[in-house]
Write an enzyme that holds these catalytic residues in place. Structure first.
Site, short mmCIF file in Angstrom:
data_model
loop_
_atom_site.label_atom_id
_atom_site.label_comp_id
_atom_site.label_asym_id
_atom_site.label_seq_id
_atom_site.Cartn_x
_atom_site.Cartn_y
_atom_site.Cartn_z
CD GLU A 81 -2.92 -1.29 0.33
OE1 GLU A 81 -3.12 -0.32 -0.43
OE2 GLU A 81 -3.59 -2.33 0.27
CB CYS A 143 -6.03 -2.13 6.86
SG CYS A 143 -6.10 -3.85 7.39
CG HIS A 162 -3.93 -5.29 2.85
ND1 HIS A 162 -4.17 -3.99 2.43
CD2 HIS A 162 -4.74 -5.49 3.93
CE1 HIS A 162 -5.09 -3.44 3.21
NE2 HIS A 162 -5.45 -4.33 4.13
#
Length: 189
Positions: A81, A143, A162
């Site tokens: 991410e 998250c 993730h």
């Protein structure tokens, strides 16, 4: 060099959260003698996760904090991410709450980019047996909320990865080894 890692506790149907299992496995493996690796399990609760992340940055002041979360939709993917988003948190947490104003930090920037260039990392890394993809949307749940909060308090020195749920082919040992490979490459940046 202190580096801090977090995974998440159980939620919904995931009585064993692969993110926490992967972080525990990474802790066993280590990142070499120059890295003081500390780990923590975060609850799937907005306010408690935020309090813990604030405490990490204010008391420990790590070089880097890496958060690992479970992406239930990713069956055989590790997702790097790039940024955290401030607004849009409507989904209720494990205690049935969502943040005030549906945002992480009132009047905070719309999004915060990690100082880690995930695109470069993604291009230069491979882990045998699993695909790695790049993402700019961590999902507007705990998250993403945790990631944004960590980027905010850590001046961008945070990362979020993730991982898929555990399965026969994706074991905690496998994920721990994959995280080790990814994070060592990250630390080189």
């Amino acid at each position: 060099h202190l580096s801090f890692f977090s995974g998440f506790g159980p939620f919904r149907q995931y009585l064993v959260n692969s993110s926490w299992e992967a972080v525990k496995e990474l802790s066993k493996r280590g990142l070499g003698e120059n890295i003081d690796l500390r780990i923590m399990q975060l609850p799937v609760v907005y306010q408690k996760a935020k309090e813990q992340v604030c405490k990490i940055w204010t008391t420990l002041q790590p070089l880097l904090t890496v958060h690992v979360g479970l992406a239930s939709s990713a069956t055989a993917l590790i997702i790097l991410e790039q940024c955290g988003k401030n607004k849009g948190y409507q989904e209720r947490d494990a205690c049935g709450f969502h943040p005030e104003g549906a945002c992480c930090v009132l009047n905070g920037p719309e999004k915060i980019e990690s100082t880690i260039n995930m695109k470069t990392l993604w291009k230069n890394i491979s882990v045998e047996g699993i695909d790695i993809v790049l993402s700019r949307d961590a999902g507007r749940y705990i998250c993403d909320y945790t990631y944004y909060t960590s980027l905010y308090y850590g001046n961008g020195r945070a990362a979020f990865i993730h991982v898929p749920p555990l399965s026969e082919s994706v074991t905690a040992e496998f994920l721990g080894k994959a995280l080790q490979t990814i994070i060592l490459a990250m630390l080189e940046q």
